[in-house]
Design a protein around this motif. Structure first.
Motif, short mmCIF file in Angstrom:
data_model
loop_
_atom_site.label_atom_id
_atom_site.label_comp_id
_atom_site.label_asym_id
_atom_site.label_seq_id
_atom_site.Cartn_x
_atom_site.Cartn_y
_atom_site.Cartn_z
N ALA A 1 -6.09 2.65 -8.42
CA ALA A 1 -7.28 2.85 -7.59
C ALA A 1 -7.73 1.58 -6.89
CB ALA A 1 -8.42 3.41 -8.43
N VAL A 2 -7.51 0.42 -7.52
CA VAL A 2 -8.04 -0.81 -6.94
C VAL A 2 -6.97 -1.73 -6.34
CG1 VAL A 2 -10.09 -0.76 -8.41
CG2 VAL A 2 -8.09 -2.08 -9.13
N TYR A 3 -5.70 -1.54 -6.67
CA TYR A 3 -4.66 -2.41 -6.12
C TYR A 3 -4.55 -2.18 -4.62
CZ TYR A 3 -0.23 -4.84 -5.50
OH TYR A 3 0.75 -5.70 -5.08
N GLN A 4 -4.77 -3.21 -3.85
CA GLN A 4 -4.75 -3.17 -2.39
C GLN A 4 -5.58 -2.00 -1.83
OE1 GLN A 4 -0.93 -3.72 -0.60
NE2 GLN A 4 -0.58 -5.63 -1.69
N ARG A 5 -6.72 -1.79 -2.42
CA ARG A 5 -7.66 -0.72 -2.04
C ARG A 5 -7.12 0.67 -2.33
NH1 ARG A 5 -7.22 -3.88 2.08
NH2 ARG A 5 -6.50 -2.26 3.50
N GLY A 6 -6.16 0.76 -3.23
CA GLY A 6 -5.68 2.06 -3.69
C GLY A 6 -4.26 2.38 -3.26
N ARG B 1 0.81 -1.23 0.00
CA ARG B 1 0.00 0.00 0.00
C ARG B 1 0.84 1.27 0.00
NH1 ARG B 1 -4.70 1.53 -0.08
NH2 ARG B 1 -4.73 2.66 1.86
#
Length: 182
Positions: free
Chosen positions: A166-171, A145
């Protein structure tokens, strides 16, 4: 543009094919949160012959600058505070990467690691398989993150890299580096 006589809608009629579009009046401000400032000069006055503009997007603790102008790839001070000690992925395509990725990589000297993700060029490659290729590269390099994703190029590269960030490990943090501005 003022309405043309005889226009059925009374609105704006586009110019004839091939005719230049003319815009009248002063430029409009669309976002009052932006302000024009100049970035600090580089040693030796390198910005004197390469004018740049910096716009600050004021969003409290989520504020960020937008820098527009020639010579941004020579401005190490623009990215150093963002990437220092962090893992960075440069997402580009087969057309842009050979032209600019080496210069960008040289600017990222303070990064913990730099990974190149080169996508095929063109709108036809804007799909889930390409996006999964970005995720595979981030996972293989053990990005977390605290990592940063840098899009080098516009269009498909910017869209795919922005969505991945935006979506990798919730951003994760994202830097957009378009090579053209229209």
């Amino acid at each position: 543009l003022p309405p043309r006589q005889g226009s059925p809608t009374g609105g704006v009629t586009p110019p004839a094919r091939g005719a230049p579009l003319r815009v009248r009046g002063p430029p409009r401000r669309y976002n009052p949160g932006l302000s024009n400032t100049r970035p600090p000069a580089m040693p030796g006055g390198a910005t004197a012959n390469r004018p740049m503009r910096a716009l600050q997007v004021s969003l409290g603790d989520r504020s960020y600058p937008i820098v527009v102008g020639a010579g941004a790839l020579e401005r190490r001070d623009l990215l150093e505070p963002i990437v220092a000690g962090r893992s960075v992925a440069i997402v580009s395509n087969t057309t842009v990467a050979p032209l600019y990725a080496g210069r960008l990589r040289a600017m990222l000297g303070g990064a913990a690691q730099v990974v190149d993700v080169v996508l095929p060029d063109g709108e036809a490659h804007k799909h889930w398989q390409t996006l999964n290729g970005i995720f595979d590269a981030l996972l293989a390099a053990r990005f977390d993150r605290n990592s940063v994703l840098v899009a080098l190029g516009g269009g498909v590269v910017g869209d795919m890299a922005g969505f991945a960030a935006a979506v990798y490990q919730r951003g994760i943090d994202f830097v957009q580096g378009p090579t053209t501005l229209l």
